[in-house]
Design a protein around this motif. Structure first.
Motif, mmCIF file in Angstrom:
data_model
loop_
_atom_site.group_PDB
_atom_site.id
_atom_site.type_symbol
_atom_site.label_atom_id
_atom_site.label_comp_id
_atom_site.label_asym_id
_atom_site.label_seq_id
_atom_site.Cartn_x
_atom_site.Cartn_y
_atom_site.Cartn_z
ATOM 1 N N LYS A 43 0.822 -1.215 0.000
ATOM 2 C CA LYS A 43 0.000 0.000 0.000
ATOM 3 C C LYS A 43 0.851 1.257 0.000
ATOM 4 O O LYS A 43 0.553 2.225 -0.716
ATOM 5 C CB LYS A 43 -0.922 0.008 1.214
ATOM 6 N N TYR A 44 1.920 1.267 0.806
ATOM 7 C CA TYR A 44 2.663 2.513 1.003
ATOM 8 C C TYR A 44 4.005 2.580 0.280
ATOM 9 O O TYR A 44 4.442 3.670 -0.099
ATOM 10 C CB TYR A 44 2.858 2.762 2.504
ATOM 11 N N GLY A 45 4.686 1.477 0.098
ATOM 12 C CA GLY A 45 5.962 1.519 -0.597
ATOM 13 C C GLY A 45 7.068 0.832 0.171
ATOM 14 O O GLY A 45 6.838 0.151 1.174
ATOM 15 N N ASN A 46 8.295 1.039 -0.283
ATOM 16 C CA ASN A 46 9.431 0.245 0.193
ATOM 17 C C ASN A 46 10.201 0.839 1.362
ATOM 18 O O ASN A 46 10.796 0.101 2.143
ATOM 19 C CB ASN A 46 10.417 0.018 -0.962
ATOM 20 N N THR A 47 10.240 2.169 1.488
ATOM 21 C CA THR A 47 11.169 2.789 2.432
ATOM 22 C C THR A 47 10.471 3.800 3.330
ATOM 23 O O THR A 47 9.730 4.662 2.870
ATOM 24 C CB THR A 47 12.315 3.502 1.671
ATOM 25 N N LYS B 289 7.374 -5.198 8.854
ATOM 26 C CA LYS B 289 6.488 -5.217 7.685
ATOM 27 C C LYS B 289 7.277 -5.279 6.379
ATOM 28 O O LYS B 289 6.704 -5.213 5.295
ATOM 29 C CB LYS B 289 5.580 -3.984 7.696
ATOM 30 N N GLY B 290 8.613 -5.364 6.494
ATOM 31 C CA GLY B 290 9.458 -5.524 5.319
ATOM 32 C C GLY B 290 9.968 -4.245 4.708
ATOM 33 O O GLY B 290 10.581 -4.263 3.629
ATOM 34 N N MET B 291 9.773 -3.108 5.375
ATOM 35 C CA MET B 291 10.207 -1.838 4.808
ATOM 36 C C MET B 291 11.667 -1.551 5.148
ATOM 37 O O MET B 291 12.123 -1.809 6.276
ATOM 38 C CB MET B 291 9.328 -0.690 5.319
ATOM 39 N N ASP B 292 12.404 -1.030 4.178
ATOM 40 C CA ASP B 292 13.724 -0.480 4.449
ATOM 41 C C ASP B 292 13.549 0.826 5.212
ATOM 42 O O ASP B 292 12.487 1.465 5.134
ATOM 43 C CB ASP B 292 14.490 -0.232 3.148
ATOM 44 N N LEU B 293 14.608 1.250 5.919
ATOM 45 C CA LEU B 293 14.476 2.386 6.812
ATOM 46 C C LEU B 293 15.574 3.424 6.630
ATOM 47 O O LEU B 293 16.729 3.082 6.350
ATOM 48 C CB LEU B 293 14.522 1.918 8.273
ATOM 49 N N VAL B 294 15.193 4.679 6.814
ATOM 50 C CA VAL B 294 16.136 5.778 7.031
ATOM 51 C C VAL B 294 15.830 6.304 8.428
ATOM 52 O O VAL B 294 14.715 6.746 8.699
ATOM 53 C CB VAL B 294 15.973 6.907 5.988
ATOM 54 N N LEU B 295 16.800 6.218 9.310
ATOM 55 C CA LEU B 295 16.604 6.608 10.707
ATOM 56 C C LEU B 295 17.380 7.885 11.001
ATOM 57 O O LEU B 295 18.588 7.954 10.757
ATOM 58 C CB LEU B 295 17.068 5.494 11.650
ATOM 59 N N ILE B 296 16.686 8.887 11.542
ATOM 60 C CA ILE B 296 17.282 10.193 11.820
ATOM 61 C C ILE B 296 17.337 10.427 13.324
ATOM 62 O O ILE B 296 16.338 10.260 14.025
ATOM 63 C CB ILE B 296 16.456 11.334 11.188
ATOM 64 N N ALA B 297 18.491 10.821 13.825
ATOM 65 C CA ALA B 297 18.638 11.215 15.228
ATOM 66 C C ALA B 297 19.978 11.925 15.372
ATOM 67 O O ALA B 297 20.827 11.868 14.474
ATOM 68 C CB ALA B 297 18.556 10.016 16.171
ATOM 69 N N ARG B 298 20.187 12.591 16.506
ATOM 70 C CA ARG B 298 21.424 13.347 16.685
ATOM 71 C C ARG B 298 22.494 12.600 17.468
ATOM 72 O O ARG B 298 23.665 12.963 17.420
ATOM 73 C CB ARG B 298 21.150 14.696 17.351
ATOM 74 N N ARG B 299 22.107 11.528 18.193
ATOM 75 C CA ARG B 299 23.081 10.778 18.996
ATOM 76 C C ARG B 299 23.637 9.619 18.172
ATOM 77 O O ARG B 299 22.991 8.587 18.015
ATOM 78 C CB ARG B 299 22.436 10.292 20.288
ATOM 79 N N THR C 16 17.381 8.086 -2.639
ATOM 80 C CA THR C 16 16.478 7.168 -1.941
ATOM 81 C C THR C 16 15.076 7.757 -1.887
ATOM 82 O O THR C 16 14.882 8.888 -1.447
ATOM 83 C CB THR C 16 16.962 6.896 -0.501
ATOM 84 N N GLU C 17 14.097 7.002 -2.329
ATOM 85 C CA GLU C 17 12.715 7.465 -2.375
ATOM 86 C C GLU C 17 12.024 7.143 -1.052
ATOM 87 O O GLU C 17 12.032 5.996 -0.609
ATOM 88 C CB GLU C 17 11.988 6.772 -3.524
ATOM 89 N N ILE C 18 11.447 8.154 -0.414
ATOM 90 C CA ILE C 18 10.768 7.966 0.867
ATOM 91 C C ILE C 18 9.272 7.787 0.627
ATOM 92 O O ILE C 18 8.612 8.672 0.092
ATOM 93 C CB ILE C 18 11.031 9.149 1.822
ATOM 94 N N ASP C 19 8.760 6.637 1.055
ATOM 95 C CA ASP C 19 7.357 6.294 0.828
ATOM 96 C C ASP C 19 6.485 6.481 2.067
ATOM 97 O O ASP C 19 5.255 6.590 1.953
ATOM 98 C CB ASP C 19 7.254 4.833 0.381
ATOM 99 N N PHE C 20 7.115 6.477 3.243
ATOM 100 C CA PHE C 20 6.380 6.563 4.500
ATOM 101 C C PHE C 20 7.216 7.399 5.455
ATOM 102 O O PHE C 20 8.419 7.161 5.601
ATOM 103 C CB PHE C 20 6.155 5.163 5.075
ATOM 104 N N LEU C 21 6.611 8.398 6.079
ATOM 105 C CA LEU C 21 7.336 9.318 6.957
ATOM 106 C C LEU C 21 6.698 9.331 8.341
ATOM 107 O O LEU C 21 5.488 9.483 8.470
ATOM 108 C CB LEU C 21 7.306 10.729 6.357
#
Length: 267
Positions: free
Chosen positions: A6-10, A31-41, A83-88
């Motif tokens: 429904k939403y995409g890959n990443t 759910k099988g989605m690849d991830l981009v993880l953002i944080a400062r630490r 990298t295409e972002i499908d879910f934020l």
């Protein structure tokens, strides 16, 4: 149709090193989605990313970024390349607990930058791409604190009201373009940041803090069905009382008195 279909890959998660953000990362990776993880630490972020990649066999890209920086969105866009972002998921948030005047205005400005300004920018950039593709999903983390003013949590509560109202508007605008937007209004949640504040009990009616995984599970089930929801039965009840039973003046007084007691604040 699966969640990924429904939403995409990443999925990109802002504020992802621990607590609620890490819970979203685990749930979306499951759910099988690849991830981009953002944080400062950096160390904590990279540890979380490596653990999720090993557990679920998905690609995980950690991006170290201070989301209060004026160019935070530009930093993130540069780091992820094509990298295409499908879910934020915008989970990042700062708060200050105490009298408004007891800290500098720079603290309040930084809260506004992380909780509102960078969120506006990320939603505009990545939400805009989703609208063009006519596919995507967005979660904005708000709070039941944003339903009325709260003494000793004034700036945070105000930003959470902003988050909810913004996302409600985008839910309406983007729904015809295939992009689901939902606002999750959470109550007290047993994240490391919450536990580190060492809260006392505000009242006998105070709901038990939820686990991050409980909030995330409910949110991912409800996206696409409503513009906003309150997580947890206890929080729903408290919110109903504050919004529909008590006067607004009484609700503000009760919430603020609870904060004062919970954090042992003396004027």
């Amino acid at each position: 149709m699966t969640f990924k279909e429904k939403y995409g890959n990443t999925a990109l998660i802002a504020g992802a090193s621990e607590g609620m953000g890490a819970a979203y990362a685990h749930a979306l990776a499951a759910k099988g989605m690849d991830l981009v993880l953002i944080a400062r630490r950096k160390d904590l972020l990279e540890t979380t990313a490596a653990q999720i990649a090993a557990q679920f066999g998905v690609k995980v890209m950690p991006v170290v970024c201070d989301l209060g920086a004026p160019d935070a969105t530009a930093q993130i866009v540069s780091a992820i390349g094509d990298t295409e972002i499908d879910f934020l998921v915008y989970n990042a948030a700062l708060s200050y607990i105490g009298p408004y005047l007891a800290t500098s205005v720079s603290t309040h400005n930084n809260i506004a930058a992380v909780n509102m300004l960078t969120q506006l920018s990320l939603l505009h950039y990545f939400g805009g791409q989703m609208v063009k593709r006519r596919k995507g999903g967005i979660v904005v983390m708000a709070s039941i604190a944003g339903f009325q003013g709260s003494g000793y949590l004034s700036t945070y509560a105000a930003t959470k009201a902003f988050n909810r109202v913004l996302a409600e508007g985008l839910w309406y605008e983007w729904r015809p373009h295939g992009v689901d937007v939902i606002t999750c209004c959470a109550g007290a949640t047993a994240t490391p940041n919450y536990i580190n504040t060492k809260p006392g009990k505000a009242s006998a009616l105070e709901p038990k803090p939820q686990l991050p995984e409980q909030v995330v599970e409910e949110c991912l089930k409800r996206i696409g069905t409503a513009p906003v929801f309150i997580s947890g039965t206890g929080n729903k009840l408290v919110s109903f009382l504050m919004q529909h039973i008590f006067s607004r003046k009484k609700a503000i007084e009760m919430i603020s008195d609870g904060m004062k007691k919970m954090y042992r604040i003396t004027d």
